[in-house]
Design an enzyme around this catalytic site. Structure first.
Site, short mmCIF file in Angstrom:
data_model
loop_
_atom_site.label_atom_id
_atom_site.label_comp_id
_atom_site.label_asym_id
_atom_site.label_seq_id
_atom_site.Cartn_x
_atom_site.Cartn_y
_atom_site.Cartn_z
CD GLU A 47 96.17 59.30 9.02
OE1 GLU A 47 96.10 57.96 9.46
OE2 GLU A 47 97.33 60.03 9.38
CG ASP A 72 93.52 59.30 17.63
OD1 ASP A 72 93.17 58.99 18.79
OD2 ASP A 72 93.51 58.28 16.76
CG ASP A 121 86.34 49.92 15.68
OD1 ASP A 121 85.52 48.99 14.98
OD2 ASP A 121 86.45 49.99 16.87
CG ASP A 157 91.77 45.38 7.85
OD1 ASP A 157 91.36 46.45 8.23
OD2 ASP A 157 91.49 44.13 8.35
#
Length: 221
Positions: A47, A72, A121, A157
């Site tokens: 991920e 990350d 982002d 989204d």
């Protein structure tokens, strides 16, 4: 730097499920995730921009027959997921602290069996297109590390990023789109994610945003 953040960094150093610069395993992990980190031959799922690791850990709970790596750059973020995995005794979870641009330094060609890009982002400005995680630049990086049979999952989204990604994928003959929806929680696939939602996903849904979802794979050139 706050005392809490320093303590989290210290715990990341000690936690064997965190792979980061400064650790010997970081230098040796490329091509050796299954052997060095997981000690099994299960499929490897990655991920990107995993943040606090809610999705990585959530998937690992449901799929013990797979290995999961959350990526990350923020050590204070991955501390949360790594600590949760340790507390639950989840041995099929690890976290890699690195820039996504540098994935090829940590994964060998064909080593990744499945990839998730969750709520990145959107980078809406045109000059930032190359920084979008579904841009041609990043698709080329994924091609280098992905198993040719592997699926790439993308959730967002952001309508603009979804449309950008959908149009880009449709224009590429080397890419096969397997499923797509502009309203994931009204789709036939909603149960496949077992109700796992990241902090951002919950926040966006509370604001009335629908969740967009695409699954695609990279065909051989």
């Amino acid at each position: 730097m706050g005392r809490n953040k320093l303590e989290r960094f210290r715990q990341n150093e000690a936690n064997p499920n965190v792979v980061q610069p400064g650790k010997e395993r970081f230098e040796k992990i490329k091509g050796n995730w299954k052997e060095l980190q997981f000690q099994n031959n299960h499929p490897l799922v990655v991920e990107l921009a995993c943040g606090r690791g809610e999705f990585t850990v959530g998937l690992a709970r449901h799929y013990p027959e797979k290995n999961f790596v959350g990526v990350d750059i923020k050590g204070s973020r991955i501390w949360k997921g790594s600590s949760q995995a340790s507390e639950e005794g989840l041995e099929n979870v690890a976290f890699l602290r690195t820039q996504i641009e540098n994935l090829e330094a940590s994964f060998a060609p064909g080593e990744v069996d499945e990839l998730w890009i969750t709520f990145p982002d959107p980078r809406p400005k045109e000059r930032d297109e190359k920084r979008r995680l579904t841009s041609p630049r990043f698709l080329q990086i994924y091609r280098q590390i992905m198993n040719r049979e592997g699926a790439i999952h993308f959730k967002t989204d952001n309508t603009g990023l979804y449309i950008y990604t959908e149009e880009l994928l449709a224009s590429r003959p080397d890419i096969r789109v397997e499923r797509k929806t502009m309203d994931f929680y009204r789709s036939e696939w909603r149960e496949e994610h077992h109700g796992i939602r990241t902090r951002y996903e919950k926040m966006f849904m509370e604001k009335g945003e629908t969740i967009k979802y695409v699954v695609f794979s990279l065909n051989p050139l």
